[in-house]
Design an enzyme around this catalytic site. Structure first.
Site, mmCIF file in Angstrom:
data_model
loop_
_atom_site.group_PDB
_atom_site.id
_atom_site.type_symbol
_atom_site.label_atom_id
_atom_site.label_comp_id
_atom_site.label_asym_id
_atom_site.label_seq_id
_atom_site.Cartn_x
_atom_site.Cartn_y
_atom_site.Cartn_z
ATOM 1 N N SER A 312 -47.906 -31.499 16.541
ATOM 2 C CA SER A 312 -47.592 -30.079 16.619
ATOM 3 C C SER A 312 -46.432 -29.876 17.581
ATOM 4 O O SER A 312 -46.106 -30.750 18.383
ATOM 5 C CB SER A 312 -48.811 -29.289 17.103
ATOM 6 O OG SER A 312 -48.911 -29.301 18.520
ATOM 7 N N ASP A 313 -45.803 -28.719 17.510
ATOM 8 C CA ASP A 313 -44.882 -28.339 18.563
ATOM 9 C C ASP A 313 -45.706 -27.737 19.699
ATOM 10 O O ASP A 313 -46.915 -27.527 19.581
ATOM 11 C CB ASP A 313 -43.834 -27.357 18.030
ATOM 12 C CG ASP A 313 -42.518 -27.430 18.804
ATOM 13 O OD1 ASP A 313 -42.535 -27.861 19.974
ATOM 14 O OD2 ASP A 313 -41.480 -27.058 18.243
#
Length: 771
Positions: A312-313
């Site tokens: 994920s960011d």
């Protein structure tokens, strides 16, 4: 439960995708494009069968649910904070319990070894941690920003950046970089255009592949070497389409545009062997990327067979709640994992809720095992189980002479000469007096966005003023700031005018502070900040010769001062050797050969303006009001994609096709058509020209761009010399992805215009017929 049912319906209607399409594959600076394979039916990802699979399965069988969920967690470290500090206690506790997979923003052999030792020697299974860091365009040795590197039209410069960065960072305990960013964008207002390769998917694909090879090496076994990093293709996907150029904003995109514009660089990165992929912050047609089964699983892992890890960011999983796509943390964890996210950065929803989600059946044990396997596989490939620590005595703590030389060469190779009236440039090193004016003439802050704070402090940019003094040792060089970087303080303009009047020539260095480009740095007005244009106008009124040097992180709107300036050099944010690289070009040690990787608009009101736009039913006609244009602006951009001048002149000949026609069947089988074009240096100085090839499908089932770049080659030629450049056009160059839900790749019969030249406005044309 309503949230669960809603997501089930969304997944069901997400659509299927075609298998085997070679989107963006085979795209390198040679201009050679390999054929795409025909797409027919969806295909699941193949079961991994690499050398580490037995070890992965064995370790997985020994892990508890808590340890498995821990591998999905990445937590942040604090820069320059050693073990034992209050900021890092939670990280150390999680590592000790075997409930942590990765840490980001840690570096330094001592600090990384100390934390790694906790994980390896104090946890139950001794699984090493994966250390990630934003090594975007350099570690200690800061290279020009990625947008500048793309302006070189030479992917080898990006590969060299990756090699130097990997060597320095890996010696400091870093295993993984969150780069390259390959978001194609038509939005110069978007700050992260500085971190991109601009507006074209073909150019971006070539640089994406080169950067991956630079970080990782070309062979699968290279990742375990002491001078390599795992790369991360980001942001998946369509982040560059953010509305209004505002970071984190909405993206509404059709399937055809997704596949033709945004996806090809990611496929090129996968073909180059990229180890990881990062999900993007934006929505895609209303579905946030972190919860998008269609992109993360159906396309990335299913259609393309990606067996690496998806991260994920920063808090991207948690932000599903803010998007209104998840009701709470448990909902966000379920959605993101089921959609295809394997590791959660910073937020902790998977570790906090994973066990209960498993118990309730909202996530499945086999999906958890798959995610953990992808993470463990990467750790084995990096050699972390065999060599979890780095040798402190071998740590690189400063840029080498060779690294600085590479950064200097890249800086000069990336610059674009926008204007050179009456051969104002190059300057003579024998000038008796030179004035350097402008807020960035005596600045060491030219590294650009996304630079490690420690590198910024220890290894700032070489100043333009200092470099000019070295390049013209016999000249009297005077400096006056004129205005500040924000253009607010204009009290110094009279001093700058006096300096210009007293000098033979003036170098005006203006542009953007690095802080106003990059992430969270969108601008509604992309002209020179504040009163910088007033400084240029004041220098112009002296009537003395001058040149404007732009240092910036995005395309700028250039005002009336363009007419007043005899010469304009686009230098971007050139990195650690900024001043030297600029002086090399200004004084002719390097003949500029860069080209614009993104369009320069005339006005912010013209945005979006880009070369690869679709035509309208009423294309521009200056004599007809009722056609597509602005009443108050000339048609077209200030400077087009692919544009750039030289200190010499070139002539690009007509395209010569090996065949006037080809069948769609032959193209699908791998046949290509060769396009040959001659280029001649018609001037009196050696220089580089970038020969560019564009195609246009005259009539298709979906309106096609007026031009698409499908080949480029940077060619160095001595004065009077010629060379023939050859390109191969195959299926993926002449076909396109449809807007059907299944993403069909089509090669349709009809006429294809083939243009060659030295910009996207090339005139020389040939015709190829597909039967």
């Amino acid at each position: 439960m309503a949230g669960i049912q809603r997501r089930t319906v969304l997944a069901a209607v997400g659509g299927t995708v075609a298998a085997g399409g070679a989107v963006g594959s085979g795209l390198m600076g040679s201009g050679t494009a390999h054929a795409a394979q025909p797409a027919a039916v969806p295909a699941p990802a193949k079961a991994p069968s690499g050398p580490h699979e037995a070890k992965v399965r064995s370790l997985l069988a020994r892990m508890t649910v808590e340890e498995k969920l821990g591998q999905l967690q990445q937590l942040p470290w604090s820069y320059n904070t050693g073990p034992g500090g209050s900021e890092t206690k939670d990280v150390e506790d999680a590592a000790r319990k075997g409930r942590l997979g990765s840490v980001l923003s840690i570096f330094g052999a001592r600090s990384s070894n100390a934390l790694q030792r906790i994980a390896v020697e104090e946890s139950r299974l001794g699984i090493p941690l994966l250390f990630g860091l934003d090594v975007i365009h350099g570690f200690w040795t800061t290279f020009p920003i990625p947008l500048a590197q793309a302006a070189s039209f030479d992917p080898e410069v990006s590969k060299r950046d990756g090699e130097v960065s990997a060597k320095e960072a890996r010696s400091s305990g870093v295993h993984w970089t969150f780069a390259p960013m390959m978001d194609v964008t038509h939005e110069p207002r978007w700050g992260r255009i500085a971190e991109s390769c601009g507006e074209d998917p073909y150019l971006t694909s070539a640089f994406a592949a080169a950067k991956v090879h630079g970080y990782q090496g070309k062979d699968a076994g290279d990742l375990g070497a002491k001078d390599r990093l795992a790369a991360c293709a980001k942001h998946f996907v369509a982040y560059g389409g953010a509305e209004g150029g505002r970071d984190y904003n909405t993206v509404d995109v059709s399937e055809s545009r997704l596949r033709n514009l945004y996806l090809p660089p990611f496929k090129a990165a996968l073909d180059a062997g990229v180890a990881t992929v990062m999900a993007s912050f934006n929505t895609i047609g209303g579905v946030p990327a972190h919860g998008n089964t269609h992109t993360l699983t159906e396309i990335l892992k299913g259609e393309w067979g990606f067996d690496g890890m998806v991260v994920s960011d920063w808090t991207g999983v948690q932000e599903l709640i803010a998007h209104g796509f998840a009701e709470d943390g448990a909902d966000a964890a379920q959605i993101s994992l089921n959609a295809g996210v394997d590791m959660e950065m910073t937020s902790t929803n998977l570790t906090a809720h994973g066990k209960q989600l498993l118990k309730s059946g909202r996530i499945k044990a086999d999906r958890l095992d798959e995610a953990v396997s992808r993470i463990l596989r990467l750790k084995f490939e990096l050699g972390l189980f065999a060599h979890p620590y780095v040798e402190q005595s071998a740590e690189i703590t400063e840029p080498s002479k060779e690294a600085r030389a590479a950064a200097r060469e890249t800086g000069a190779r990336s610059m674009v000469l926008l204007k050179n009236a009456d051969d104002m440039l190059p300057l003579s090193a024998s000038a008796s007096s030179i004035a350097v004016v402008g807020p960035f003439g005596d600045s060491s802050d030219l590294l650009g966005t996304w630079v490690m704070p420690a590198a910024q402090e220890k290894f700032p940019s070489v100043k333009v003023l200092d470099a000019v003094r070295k390049a013209a040792p016999g000249a009297k060089v005077r400096y006056a700031r004129g205005v500040d970087a924000e253009g607010k303080d204009v009290s110094g303009i009279p001093e700058a005018v006096a300096a210009a009047k007293a000098a033979d020539v003036t170098i005006v260095v203006v542009g953007e502070p690095p802080a106003i480009s990059g992430e969270a740095a969108a601008r509604s007005d992309i002209g020179l900040p504040g009163a910088q244009e007033k400084l240029i106008a004041a220098v112009a009124k002296t009537g003395k010769p001058f040149v404007v040097v732009l240092v910036n992180g995005r395309p700028l709107t250039i005002g009336d001062w363009l007419e007043q300036a005899p010469a304009v050099l686009e230098a971007w944010h050139p990195g650690i050797e900024a001043g030297n690289a600029i002086a090399d070009v200004l004084f002719g040690a390097v003949n500029p050969g860069g080209k614009l990787p993104a369009t320069f608009p005339r006005s912010a009101g013209q945005i979006p303006v880009y070369y690869n736009h679709e035509n309208t039913g009423r294309p521009y006609d200056p004599d007809n009001k009722y056609t597509s244009k602005y009443l108050d602006l000339p048609n077209g951009p200030q400077f087009a994609f692919g544009y750039g001048l030289s200190y010499t002149t070139f002539e690009v000949g007509e395209p010569r096709l090996s065949s006037s026609g080809v069948t769609a069947t032959a193209l699908r089988k791998g046949d290509t058509v060769e396009v040959a074009v001659s280029v001649t240096n018609t001037g009196n100085r050696a220089g580089d020209e970038v020969v560019q090839l564009y195609v246009h499908d005259r009539a298709a089932s979906i309106a096609q761009p007026v031009r698409r770049l499908r080949g480029f080659r940077r060619v160095g030629l001595a004065a009077g010399k010629s060379r023939t450049v050859r390109f191969q056009l195959g299926a993926e160059d002449l076909g396109f992805w449809s807007n059907d839900p299944d993403g069909e790749f089509r090669i349709e019969p009809g006429a294809i215009d083939v243009y060659v030249g030295n910009s996207s406005q090339a005139k020389a044309k040939g015709t190829l017929t597909i039967r």
